[in-house]
Design an enzyme around this catalytic site. Structure first.
Site, PDB file in Angstrom:
ATOM      1  N   CYS A 149       0.804  -1.230   0.000  1.00  0.00           N
ATOM      2  CA  CYS A 149       0.000   0.000   0.000  1.00  0.00           C
ATOM      3  C   CYS A 149       0.840   1.285   0.000  1.00  0.00           C
ATOM      4  O   CYS A 149       0.422   2.293  -0.566  1.00  0.00           O
ATOM      5  CB  CYS A 149      -0.955  -0.005   1.190  1.00  0.00           C
ATOM      6  SG  CYS A 149      -0.188  -0.510   2.731  1.00  0.00           S
ATOM      7  N   HIS A 241      -2.113   6.925   3.385  1.00  0.00           N
ATOM      8  CA  HIS A 241      -0.697   6.933   3.748  1.00  0.00           C
ATOM      9  C   HIS A 241      -0.054   8.203   3.181  1.00  0.00           C
ATOM     10  O   HIS A 241      -0.108   8.457   1.970  1.00  0.00           O
ATOM     11  CB  HIS A 241       0.021   5.718   3.148  1.00  0.00           C
ATOM     12  CG  HIS A 241      -0.373   4.401   3.766  1.00  0.00           C
ATOM     13  ND1 HIS A 241      -1.175   4.288   4.879  1.00  0.00           N
ATOM     14  CD2 HIS A 241      -0.028   3.131   3.420  1.00  0.00           C
ATOM     15  CE1 HIS A 241      -1.321   3.006   5.188  1.00  0.00           C
ATOM     16  NE2 HIS A 241      -0.643   2.288   4.316  1.00  0.00           N
TER      17      HIS A 241
HETATM   18  P1  NAP Z   1      -7.396  -8.778   7.436  1.00  0.00           P
HETATM   19  O1  NAP Z   1      -8.387  -7.716   7.756  1.00  0.00           O
HETATM   20  O2  NAP Z   1      -6.693  -9.451   8.551  1.00  0.00           O
HETATM   21  O3  NAP Z   1      -8.160  -9.907   6.543  1.00  0.00           O
HETATM   22  C1  NAP Z   1      -7.566 -11.139   6.246  1.00  0.00           C
HETATM   23  C2  NAP Z   1      -8.478 -12.044   5.417  1.00  0.00           C
HETATM   24  O4  NAP Z   1      -7.831 -13.307   5.253  1.00  0.00           O
HETATM   25  C3  NAP Z   1      -9.836 -12.341   6.083  1.00  0.00           C
HETATM   26  O5  NAP Z   1     -10.828 -12.492   5.098  1.00  0.00           O
HETATM   27  C4  NAP Z   1      -9.589 -13.690   6.752  1.00  0.00           C
HETATM   28  O6  NAP Z   1     -10.767 -14.481   6.911  1.00  0.00           O
HETATM   29  C5  NAP Z   1      -8.674 -14.354   5.740  1.00  0.00           C
HETATM   30  N1  NAP Z   1      -7.873 -15.401   6.403  1.00  0.00           N
HETATM   31  C6  NAP Z   1      -7.042 -15.270   7.461  1.00  0.00           C
HETATM   32  N2  NAP Z   1      -6.516 -16.464   7.801  1.00  0.00           N
HETATM   33  C7  NAP Z   1      -7.050 -17.370   6.948  1.00  0.00           C
HETATM   34  C8  NAP Z   1      -6.908 -18.788   6.806  1.00  0.00           C
HETATM   35  N3  NAP Z   1      -6.144 -19.522   7.616  1.00  0.00           N
HETATM   36  N4  NAP Z   1      -7.600 -19.383   5.803  1.00  0.00           N
HETATM   37  C9  NAP Z   1      -8.392 -18.658   4.985  1.00  0.00           C
HETATM   38  N5  NAP Z   1      -8.573 -17.326   5.077  1.00  0.00           N
HETATM   39  C10 NAP Z   1      -7.906 -16.694   6.052  1.00  0.00           C
HETATM   40  O7  NAP Z   1      -6.243  -8.223   6.468  1.00  0.00           O
HETATM   41  P2  NAP Z   1      -6.304  -7.011   5.382  1.00  0.00           P
HETATM   42  O8  NAP Z   1      -5.786  -5.758   5.944  1.00  0.00           O
HETATM   43  O9  NAP Z   1      -7.650  -7.032   4.750  1.00  0.00           O
HETATM   44  O10 NAP Z   1      -5.197  -7.494   4.353  1.00  0.00           O
HETATM   45  C11 NAP Z   1      -5.445  -8.546   3.434  1.00  0.00           C
HETATM   46  C12 NAP Z   1      -4.231  -8.734   2.536  1.00  0.00           C
HETATM   47  O11 NAP Z   1      -4.001  -7.548   1.770  1.00  0.00           O
HETATM   48  C13 NAP Z   1      -2.944  -8.981   3.335  1.00  0.00           C
HETATM   49  O12 NAP Z   1      -2.157  -9.911   2.621  1.00  0.00           O
HETATM   50  C14 NAP Z   1      -2.303  -7.605   3.404  1.00  0.00           C
HETATM   51  O13 NAP Z   1      -0.919  -7.671   3.572  1.00  0.00           O
HETATM   52  C15 NAP Z   1      -2.699  -7.023   2.043  1.00  0.00           C
HETATM   53  N6  NAP Z   1      -2.786  -5.560   1.979  1.00  0.00           N
HETATM   54  C16 NAP Z   1      -3.389  -4.831   2.941  1.00  0.00           C
HETATM   55  C17 NAP Z   1      -3.468  -3.441   2.815  1.00  0.00           C
HETATM   56  C18 NAP Z   1      -4.095  -2.555   3.843  1.00  0.00           C
HETATM   57  O14 NAP Z   1      -3.939  -1.316   3.728  1.00  0.00           O
HETATM   58  N7  NAP Z   1      -4.817  -3.088   4.847  1.00  0.00           N
HETATM   59  C19 NAP Z   1      -2.962  -2.830   1.689  1.00  0.00           C
HETATM   60  C20 NAP Z   1      -2.360  -3.609   0.704  1.00  0.00           C
HETATM   61  C21 NAP Z   1      -2.296  -4.967   0.864  1.00  0.00           C
HETATM   62  P3  NAP Z   1     -11.576 -14.513   8.337  1.00  0.00           P
HETATM   63  O15 NAP Z   1     -12.264 -13.187   8.458  1.00  0.00           O
HETATM   64  O16 NAP Z   1     -12.527 -15.635   8.138  1.00  0.00           O
HETATM   65  O17 NAP Z   1     -10.564 -14.726   9.396  1.00  0.00           O
END
Ligand code: NAP
Length: 362
Positions: A149, A241
């Protein structure tokens, strides 16, 4: 452009980024979200029974969809991934092997030499890596990623300055709390505070940017030679950011030339008129107290990078402030633009078939 909307799926639909995908896909002119998957914690329930944390209302047709287990082969050909990086690596590769086009946000495959790390305005030619990916991995589908991001904004700003040959960069970020996902940073750490460490973030800014700006050579990407020193901090901002950037250029440039280069920057998404493409990918601010997350981050649907305070730097030559929406341009929005580019280039088979079939029925 398309006769009917293409069915798409979403891995990690319940997370912070996943919910932004759901929001952005509602009423998307090309895509229709029909399949959702997340962890065992959520699987088996209706999406609408799980907590929805965005101000925009949860679309009714999505609320009724069941949340599936992560099962490669299930779901539509085109799937977005907002999975936690701990599971994304193996899972996304399995989906690609089983014939899905996986358009991912996760870091797991970004630096894989066979995987495009794509910002459609900057390096659409890196899509050529898909052929190598299929040949080397034997995947029937493919995997395309978008950057971290904080990397997206920096890479777009440096791409705009490419003709002045950026050589060295110092960047300090002030990153929003939403970048840590949900529930993210504990409130007692995040409120009225600055946390001077984000795990892995500095390395991503330093290396991903070089890959994105790199040239295709001999079937791979030759990393750009720009050297980047990054410091990353978490600040009590909800979305957006901010980055304080100093840059040394290899070619002389005046302030007017830099402002012009930022303001005129555009690429294939603008030329093709892709649905999520902002008319101007970089918005230049002249007021000295802009850009600000609260005032600027949501404009242009969160897809523009905002640049302001362009001025001389006594150490590296030039400095400026940039701002980008970490959940939209830094995550779901750029992934959506990546998928639109795949469809516009005719790469997603079922899209073409559905379209031709619809045309034939008329
Ligand atoms: P998050 O809120 O923690 O969401 C994670 C997702 O992954 C949820 O849908 C969760 O499902 C699922 N998950 C976790 N453990 C799992 C497992 N063992 N099996 C299957 N599904 C699983 O994270 P986020 O901030 O949305 O980020 C998601 C991805 O995008 C990450 O890889 C992060 O690095 C990337 N990212 C984030 C941002 C940002 O600004 N937040 C920006 C760019 C990229 P449950 O709800 O069922 O647990």
């Amino acid at each position: 452009m398309l006769e009917r909307r293409i069915e798409v799926g979403l891995l990690g639909a319940t997370g912070a980024v996943g919910q932004h995908f759901v929001r952005l896909l509602a009423d998307h002119p090309w895509f229709r979200l029909t399949w959702l998957a997340a962890s065992e914690r959520s699987a088996g329930r209706k999406y609408g029974e799980l907590p929805w944390r965005l101000a925009a209302p949860l679309p009714e047709e999505i609320a009724g969809l069941p949340v599936e287990r992560l099962r490669a082969g299930g779901g539509p050909e085109l799937v977005f991934s907002a999975l936690d990086a701990a599971v994304a690596g193996g899972c996304e590769a399995e989906f690609a092997a089983r014939g899905h086009w996986v358009v991912s946000n996760a870091r797991s495959h970004r630096m894989d030499p066979c995987v495009p790390l794509l910002i459609p305005e900057v390096n659409p030619e890196h899509l050529e890596l898909v052929a190598r990916q299929r040949e080397e991995r034997g995947w029937r589908g493919a995997l395309v990623t978008n950057p971290n991001c904080a990397t997206v904004g920096l890479a777009m700003a440096l791409a705009a300055l490419r003709r002045f040959s950026p050589r060295r960069v110092m960047v300090t970020t002030l990153q929003a709390l939403s970048g840590a996902g949900y529930p993210g940073v504990a409130s007692l750490d995040g409120a009225a505070n600055v946390i001077p460490f984000i795990d892995g973030e500095e390395e991503k800014l330093e290396t991903e940017t070089q890959k994105i700006l790199g040239r295709l050579e001999g079937g791979g990407v030759r990393a750009h030679g720009v050297r980047i020193s990054a410091q990353t901090t978490r600040v009590p901002v909800l979305d957006g950011h901010t980055e304080a950037v100093s840059v040394e250029l290899g070619e002389p440039a005046s302030r007017e030339e830099l402002l012009d280069a930022f303001a005129r920057f555009a690429g294939e998404p603008q030329a093709l008129g892709l649905p999520s493409a902002p008319p101007r990918p970089i918005v230049v601010h002249e007021q000295e107290n802009r850009p600000q997350p609260r005032l600027d981050v949501e404009s242009h649907g969160g897809m523009a990078v905002h640049v302001g305070r362009v001025r001389p730097c006594p150490v590296l030559g030039w400095k400026f402030i940039l701002l980008s929406h970490n959940m939209v341009r830094g995550a779901a929005g750029t992934a959506l633009l990546n998928a639109e580019l795949l469809v516009a280039r005719g790469l997603v088979e079922s899209a073409r078939e559905q379209d031709l079939a619809a045309a034939g029925r008329r």
